[in-house]
Design an enzyme around this catalytic site. Structure first.
Site, PDB file in Angstrom:
ATOM      1  CE  LYS A  38      -1.538   3.103   2.645  1.00  0.00           C
ATOM      2  NZ  LYS A  38      -1.704   4.268   1.751  1.00  0.00           N
ATOM      3  N   GLY A  89      -5.103   3.093  -1.602  1.00  0.00           N
ATOM      4  CA  GLY A  89      -6.112   3.538  -0.653  1.00  0.00           C
ATOM      5  C   GLY A  89      -5.488   4.257   0.513  1.00  0.00           C
ATOM      6  CD  GLU A 140      -6.494   7.528   7.982  1.00  0.00           C
ATOM      7  OE1 GLU A 140      -6.481   7.483   6.734  1.00  0.00           O
ATOM      8  OE2 GLU A 140      -5.681   8.204   8.632  1.00  0.00           O
ATOM      9  CB  VAL A 193      -5.477  -0.105   2.368  1.00  0.00           C
ATOM     10  CG1 VAL A 193      -4.634  -1.261   1.841  1.00  0.00           C
ATOM     11  CG2 VAL A 193      -6.686   0.125   1.467  1.00  0.00           C
ATOM     12  N   GLY A 194      -4.086   0.505   5.191  1.00  0.00           N
ATOM     13  CA  GLY A 194      -2.903   0.391   6.056  1.00  0.00           C
ATOM     14  C   GLY A 194      -3.250  -0.316   7.356  1.00  0.00           C
ATOM     15  CD  GLU A 209      13.379   5.124   7.618  1.00  0.00           C
ATOM     16  OE1 GLU A 209      13.280   5.978   8.534  1.00  0.00           O
ATOM     17  OE2 GLU A 209      13.352   5.400   6.420  1.00  0.00           O
ATOM     18  CB  CYS A 220      13.742   9.460   7.180  1.00  0.00           C
ATOM     19  SG  CYS A 220      14.510   8.477   5.899  1.00  0.00           S
ATOM     20  CD  GLU A 235      11.120  13.052  10.599  1.00  0.00           C
ATOM     21  OE1 GLU A 235      10.062  12.446  10.857  1.00  0.00           O
ATOM     22  OE2 GLU A 235      12.084  12.519  10.012  1.00  0.00           O
TER      23      GLU A 235
END
Ligand code: NAP
Ligand code: MG
Length: 475
Positions: free
Chosen positions: A170, A201, A204, A206-207, A245, A279, A379
């Site tokens: 995803k 998608g 909220e 699919v993840g 990560e 990152c 960050e």
């Protein structure tokens, strides 16, 4: 308009079971450039079932077969160069030069590197009476962010395929088109059906569905700490392994024996790279107190000559932020830096002159930053540098490590002993000295709250393997 309203499941492009769609916006123009399907749990379930069904046979393929597959993927990837460069420019707002040199190349390098790693990778060994085997962990759920649409997906996919795992990907809804091209590449390269599945998608739906799915054995995620936490909580319910990560607040330690103009060049180019949406960005610049003024003067002289703006202009080295949400987030941090008493050296709130359309921000440098300020702890994910001074090396190391993160660290200097001392003392997963180029065979990942696990090269492949020991096989 790019309308990609299908998912790639079991080797085919299939309609979503839902009807909702998500607009994809070009952040340089603020225009809608296409749409994807807002995938449903039913879509995900189909993809997971396909990955499960493909696992018994793919997990049994030989190392040689998988080396060939990875090289075929890399060959097909090379054929799609122009498409990849263009799509990353459009969906991320990355300048065309960076889109090619960084985004296109990094994506490619993971497939080639994984093939190379496999040549010498040992999947079994003997220890005394035991046969020890490394076996693919199973169906892997891959959730990726928008900041490196080819790199973050490719590193996960190359490692998973090298290990013999089947996957459901995803990608970020902000930058989904690069992943669609990857699916087309896998199709052309003859990735067996069900080995790779793509469900577009939201996080909220699919993840979240991936992290809680009982038929997924492993989740590899790159993104924010907050989502990393949710994924870990969900995964705990089915005792699923997770690799995370999660970004950082990496220090760049400038030694007092280094040329301050060169140091400023390195510091600036690092913090504006990919519009600061990196990152491993060196967002805290640690400068010796005695060299502060010299360093700030160098920054002031260099910064106005950094070309940025329209991603289609080859001379620009950075473009807009990815979205309005990120724009507002970065603006909030710039405001916070001012409120907390840091001194603006350059940049500041608002859009740069002449770049009112698009999510452009001014490259911003703060000095007189103390490490307890919000801009030194959180960050920002934008082209914002915080200059912090130090008295001696011990203090520099203490400040460098005074963070919840530990993804990367940077040192620039001349004295080998001092460089080593700093490099060995920073608690982070990767250290870069004097702007050395990245090494694709070296591991990538974080200490502390920057994550769990490693990607890239053989360390990346290890994440997708379980270890089995067998004793007592009759000889
Ligand atoms: P994010 O929310 O962590 O998004 C990363 C990925 O996770 C996206 O694919 C997202 O889906 C998905 N996701 C969202 N909620 C989820 C959930 N509950 N379960 C499973 N997956 C979920 O990152 P963001 O909001 O885009 O960015 C916010 C901040 O995160 C940035 O400012 C930066 O500080 C950090 N970040 C770090 C990295 C990194 O490389 N470590 C990368 C990106 C962002 P959607 O498509 O719906 O968003
Ligand atoms: Mg976008």
């Amino acid at each position: 308009m790019r309308n990609y309203l299908k998912h790639f499941i079991n080797g085919e492009w299939v309609e979503s079971t839902g009807t909702n769609t998500i607009d994809v916006i070009n952040p340089a123009t603020e225009e809608v450039i296409g749409r994807i399907s807002d995938g449903t749990i039913e879509d995900l379930n189909r993809a997971v079932a396909a990955a499960r069904a493909a696992f018994p046979s793919f997990s049994q393929t030989s190392k040689e077969e998988r080396i060939e597959l990875l090289n075929r993927i890399a060959d097909e990837y090379e054929k799609r160069k122009d498409d990849i460069v263009e799509v990353v420019m459009q969906e991320l707002g990355s300048p065309i030069t960076i889109s090619e040199k960084t985004h296109y190349n990094m994506g490619l390098s993971h497939f080639r590197q994984a093939a190379k790693e496999l040549e010498s990778f040992e999947f079994s060994e003997r220890r005394g009476g035991a046969l020890i085997r490394k076996e693919p962990i199973g169906v892997s759920g891959l959730i990726t962010p928008w900041n490196f649409p080819t790199n973050q997906t490719s590193t996960k996919l190359a490692s998973a395929f090298a290990a013999g795992c089947t996957v459901v990907l995803k990608p970020s809804e902000e930058t989904p088109f690069a992943a669609i091209i990857l699916a087309e590449i896998f199709e052309a390269a003859g990735v067996p059906k069900g080995v790779f599945n793509l469900v577009n998608g939201s996080g909220e739906v699919v993840g979240n569905g991936i992290s809680s799915h009982p038929d997924i054995d492993f989740v590899s995620f790159t993104g924010s700490g907050a989502v990393g936490q949710k994924i870990t909580e969900n995964a705990a319910k089915t005792i699923k392994k997770v690799a995370l990560e999660l970004g950082g607040k990496s220090p760049l330690v400038i030694l007092d024996d280094f040329d301050m103009v060169k140091a400023a060049q390195i510091a600036i180019s690092n913090v504006v790279f990919n519009t600061g949406q990196v990152c491993v960005a060196a967002s805290r610049t640690l400068v010796p107190k005695s060299k502060h003024d010299e360093f700030v003067e160098a920054v002031k002289a260099i910064l106005p000559n950094i070309p940025y703006g329209d991603p289609q202009d080859k001379s620009n080295i950075f473009g807009p932020l990815v979205s309005e949400k990120q724009y507002n987030r970065v603006q909030g941090y710039i405001q916070k830096g001012i409120e907390e008493g840091a001194t603006l050296v350059s940049g500041g709130p608002g859009k740069p002159e002449g770049l009112e359309k698009g999510y452009f921000v001014k490259p911003t440098v703060f000095t007189n930053v103390t490490n307890d300020m919000t801009i030194a702890q959180e960050e920002i994910f934008g082209p914002v540098m915080s200059i912090i001074t130090y008295e001696d090396l011990d203090e520099a190391i203490e400040i460098a490590n005074d963070t919840i993160y530990g993804l990367a660290g940077y040192v620039v200097g001349e004295d080998r002993e001092k460089i080593e001392k700093v490099a060995m003392s920073i608690r982070a997963g990767s250290i870069r000295v004097n702007n050395a180029p990245p090494e694709m065979s070296a591991p990538f990942g974080g200490f502390k709250q920057s994550g769990i696990g490693r990607e890239w090269g053989s360390y990346g492949i290890e994440e997708y393997l379980e270890v089995k020991s067998i004793v007592g096989i009759p000889s």
